[in-house]
Design a protein around this motif. Structure first.
Motif, PDB file in Angstrom:
ATOM      1  N   GLU A 199      13.852  32.649 -44.652  1.00 38.56           N
ATOM      2  CA  GLU A 199      12.770  31.919 -45.014  1.00 38.56           C
ATOM      3  C   GLU A 199      12.205  32.620 -46.133  1.00 38.56           C
ATOM      4  O   GLU A 199      11.655  32.071 -47.101  1.00 38.56           O
ATOM      5  N   LEU A 200      11.743  33.803 -45.825  1.00 38.74           N
ATOM      6  CA  LEU A 200      11.323  34.626 -46.779  1.00 38.74           C
ATOM      7  C   LEU A 200      11.922  34.984 -48.099  1.00 38.74           C
ATOM      8  O   LEU A 200      11.426  34.686 -49.375  1.00 38.74           O
ATOM      9  N   GLU A 201      13.398  34.820 -48.005  1.00 36.71           N
ATOM     10  CA  GLU A 201      13.987  34.854 -49.011  1.00 36.71           C
ATOM     11  C   GLU A 201      14.326  33.650 -49.890  1.00 36.71           C
ATOM     12  O   GLU A 201      14.225  33.890 -51.147  1.00 36.71           O
ATOM     13  N   LEU A 202      14.162  32.329 -49.163  1.00 36.87           N
ATOM     14  CA  LEU A 202      13.930  31.098 -49.951  1.00 36.87           C
ATOM     15  C   LEU A 202      12.752  31.161 -50.633  1.00 36.87           C
ATOM     16  O   LEU A 202      12.855  30.697 -51.832  1.00 36.87           O
ATOM     17  N   LYS A 203      11.913  31.750 -50.135  1.00 35.50           N
ATOM     18  CA  LYS A 203      10.347  31.485 -50.882  1.00 35.50           C
ATOM     19  C   LYS A 203      10.503  32.297 -52.106  1.00 35.50           C
ATOM     20  O   LYS A 203      10.068  32.077 -53.137  1.00 35.50           O
ATOM     21  N   LYS A 204      11.159  33.677 -51.717  1.00 37.75           N
ATOM     22  CA  LYS A 204      11.143  34.719 -53.122  1.00 37.75           C
ATOM     23  C   LYS A 204      12.120  34.131 -54.157  1.00 37.75           C
ATOM     24  O   LYS A 204      11.990  34.430 -55.248  1.00 37.75           O
ATOM     25  N   PHE A 205      13.242  33.438 -53.687  1.00 34.79           N
ATOM     26  CA  PHE A 205      14.115  32.755 -54.681  1.00 34.79           C
ATOM     27  C   PHE A 205      13.325  31.893 -55.678  1.00 34.79           C
ATOM     28  O   PHE A 205      13.600  31.743 -56.573  1.00 34.79           O
ATOM     29  N   ILE A 206      12.633  31.005 -54.755  1.00 32.53           N
ATOM     30  CA  ILE A 206      12.034  29.858 -55.549  1.00 32.53           C
ATOM     31  C   ILE A 206      11.005  30.707 -56.726  1.00 32.53           C
ATOM     32  O   ILE A 206      10.972  30.193 -57.825  1.00 32.53           O
ATOM     33  N   GLN A 207      10.380  31.616 -56.285  1.00 29.17           N
ATOM     34  CA  GLN A 207       9.512  32.402 -57.191  1.00 29.17           C
ATOM     35  C   GLN A 207      10.265  32.944 -58.243  1.00 29.17           C
ATOM     36  O   GLN A 207       9.869  32.812 -59.433  1.00 29.17           O
ATOM     37  N   GLN A 208      11.417  33.539 -58.156  1.00 25.24           N
ATOM     38  CA  GLN A 208      12.102  33.892 -59.100  1.00 25.24           C
ATOM     39  C   GLN A 208      12.441  32.816 -60.038  1.00 25.24           C
ATOM     40  O   GLN A 208      12.648  32.848 -61.395  1.00 25.24           O
ATOM     41  N   ILE A 209      13.000  31.686 -59.769  1.00 18.43           N
ATOM     42  CA  ILE A 209      13.460  30.674 -60.404  1.00 18.43           C
ATOM     43  C   ILE A 209      12.432  29.949 -61.340  1.00 18.43           C
ATOM     44  O   ILE A 209      12.506  30.034 -62.454  1.00 18.43           O
ATOM     45  N   LYS A 210      10.974  30.106 -60.614  1.00 24.61           N
ATOM     46  CA  LYS A 210      10.004  29.766 -61.687  1.00 24.61           C
ATOM     47  C   LYS A 210       9.846  30.535 -62.647  1.00 24.61           C
ATOM     48  O   LYS A 210       9.185  30.293 -63.806  1.00 24.61           O
ATOM     49  N   LYS A 211      10.107  31.642 -62.517  1.00 27.59           N
ATOM     50  CA  LYS A 211      10.017  32.919 -63.488  1.00 27.59           C
ATOM     51  C   LYS A 211      10.874  32.849 -64.465  1.00 27.59           C
ATOM     52  O   LYS A 211      10.498  33.631 -65.904  1.00 27.59           O
ATOM     53  N   VAL A 212      11.974  32.292 -64.604  1.00 38.75           N
ATOM     54  CA  VAL A 212      13.036  32.438 -65.685  1.00 38.75           C
ATOM     55  C   VAL A 212      12.517  31.569 -66.732  1.00 38.75           C
ATOM     56  O   VAL A 212      12.064  30.490 -66.682  1.00 38.75           O
ATOM     57  N   LYS A 213      12.690  32.248 -67.954  1.00 39.66           N
ATOM     58  CA  LYS A 213      12.415  31.716 -69.078  1.00 39.66           C
ATOM     59  C   LYS A 213      12.985  30.403 -69.448  1.00 39.66           C
ATOM     60  O   LYS A 213      14.250  30.244 -68.983  1.00 39.66           O
ATOM     61  N   ALA A 214      12.491  29.643 -70.195  1.00 38.53           N
ATOM     62  CA  ALA A 214      12.915  28.062 -70.303  1.00 38.53           C
ATOM     63  C   ALA A 214      14.143  28.234 -71.432  1.00 38.53           C
ATOM     64  O   ALA A 214      14.888  27.214 -71.270  1.00 38.53           O
ATOM     65  N   ASP A 215      14.592  29.123 -72.048  1.00 40.84           N
ATOM     66  CA  ASP A 215      15.630  29.321 -72.736  1.00 40.84           C
ATOM     67  C   ASP A 215      16.731  29.805 -71.965  1.00 40.84           C
ATOM     68  O   ASP A 215      18.168  29.890 -72.378  1.00 40.84           O
ATOM     69  N   ARG A 216      16.628  30.035 -70.745  1.00 40.05           N
ATOM     70  CA  ARG A 216      17.901  30.420 -69.823  1.00 40.05           C
ATOM     71  C   ARG A 216      18.067  29.174 -68.920  1.00 40.05           C
ATOM     72  O   ARG A 216      17.230  28.410 -68.468  1.00 40.05           O
ATOM     73  N   LYS A 217      19.545  28.871 -68.800  1.00 38.63           N
ATOM     74  CA  LYS A 217      19.968  27.829 -68.100  1.00 38.63           C
ATOM     75  C   LYS A 217      20.321  27.995 -66.621  1.00 38.63           C
ATOM     76  O   LYS A 217      21.044  29.030 -66.540  1.00 38.63           O
ATOM     77  N   ILE A 218      19.531  27.252 -65.625  1.00 33.23           N
ATOM     78  CA  ILE A 218      20.151  27.907 -64.239  1.00 33.23           C
ATOM     79  C   ILE A 218      20.789  26.330 -63.686  1.00 33.23           C
ATOM     80  O   ILE A 218      19.871  25.371 -63.574  1.00 33.23           O
ATOM     81  N   ILE A 219      21.907  26.552 -63.070  1.00 35.05           N
ATOM     82  CA  ILE A 219      22.551  25.525 -62.656  1.00 35.05           C
ATOM     83  C   ILE A 219      22.912  25.750 -61.349  1.00 35.05           C
ATOM     84  O   ILE A 219      23.368  26.882 -60.784  1.00 35.05           O
ATOM     85  N   MET A 220      22.286  24.769 -60.146  1.00 39.04           N
ATOM     86  CA  MET A 220      22.810  25.179 -58.754  1.00 39.04           C
ATOM     87  C   MET A 220      23.550  23.905 -58.190  1.00 39.04           C
ATOM     88  O   MET A 220      23.583  22.807 -58.602  1.00 39.04           O
ATOM     89  N   ASP A 221      24.372  24.266 -57.325  1.00 39.09           N
ATOM     90  CA  ASP A 221      25.034  23.064 -56.582  1.00 39.09           C
ATOM     91  C   ASP A 221      24.310  22.151 -55.661  1.00 39.09           C
ATOM     92  O   ASP A 221      23.031  22.429 -55.596  1.00 39.09           O
TER      93      ASP A 221
END
Length: 232
Positions: A199-221
């Motif tokens: 659960e902590l890892e999920l929370k940290k992952f969400i934080q990392q996603i929010k930090k990714v710059k707008a010009d970077r493309k993140i695709i998830m299943d």
């Protein structure tokens, strides 16, 4: 160990590249993404993944493996499985990474060299990067999967595709850790180990996603997208 251990500098190797990272959850087999995955510049896999890259699974998870992040614990039950460079070479491996640059990580790295006579290079994260990724974990240890996600999201890659990550909310895929494919058995295993906090890892992952710059493309299943929708 000193001769064959190098630092993996993700920001210079992966910057502006297209990266696919494949986790061990069964969601990696929901869609036939094999050709799509193999088209990326770098494909990152985890622990025992090389032993799951069979022909009948290739249409789902591909066959390419540029980077393997491995705990360097070579047991099959809870570790990363046997390190086999003969197999890795056939799969085109470029970087074998031990993600834990701390006392225990260095100890497992040394023990690997005591057990094996390979002369291929192995890699560690830099102390600075490791210190940054474990910030906020306290006494818990991030899983190899979370560390892989952290590396991918913080590398400056222009595109990252993520599949097979559900933060233990769905079972492992078959042939990865079949003795823990039952959800209750896996939860007991995690609790007994006392090392990880999904659960902590999920929370940290969400934080990392929010930090990714707008010009970077993140695709998830879709499975991971659905998990995030419930959390956001």
């Amino acid at each position: 160990m000193l001769s064959f251990t190098k630092i993996f500098r993700s920001k210079s190797i992966l910057k502006d590249k297209r990266i696919a990272i494949i986790g061990a959850a069964n969601s990696a087999f929901d869609e036939e993404n094999g050709n799509y995955i193999d088209d990326f510049d770098y494909v990152i896999r985890l622990n025992k993944a090389p032993y799951s890259l069979t022909e009948n699974k290739s249409k789902f998870i591909g066959t390419k493996m540029d980077i393997l992040i491995h705990s360097f614990y070579e047991n099959n039950d809870s570790g990363g499985g046997v390190i086999d460079f003969n197999l890795y070479k056939k799969l085109g491996l470029r970087y074998l990474i031990n993600p834990h640059n701390n006392f225990n990580g260095l100890k497992t790295h040394l023990n690997y060299f005591k057990r094996n006579f390979y002369t291929e290079s192995t890699y560690l994260l830099s102390k600075k990067e490791y210190k940054n990724l474990i910030r906020g974990f306290g006494k818990k240890i991030p899983t190899v999967g979370y560390i892989g996600l952290y590396i991918a999201l913080n590398s400056g890659a222009k595109e990252v595709f993520i599949t097979g990550f559900t933060f233990f909310r769905t079972p492992y895929a078959q042939d990865y850790r079949d003795h823990l494919i039952d959800m209750k058995a896996n939860q007991k295993h995690i609790y007994k180990q006392g090392l990880h906090d999904p659960e902590l890892e999920l929370k940290k992952f969400i934080q990392q996603i929010k930090k990714v710059k707008a010009d970077r493309k993140i695709i998830m299943d879709k499975a991971l997208q659905n998990i995030l929708k419930k959390e956001l």
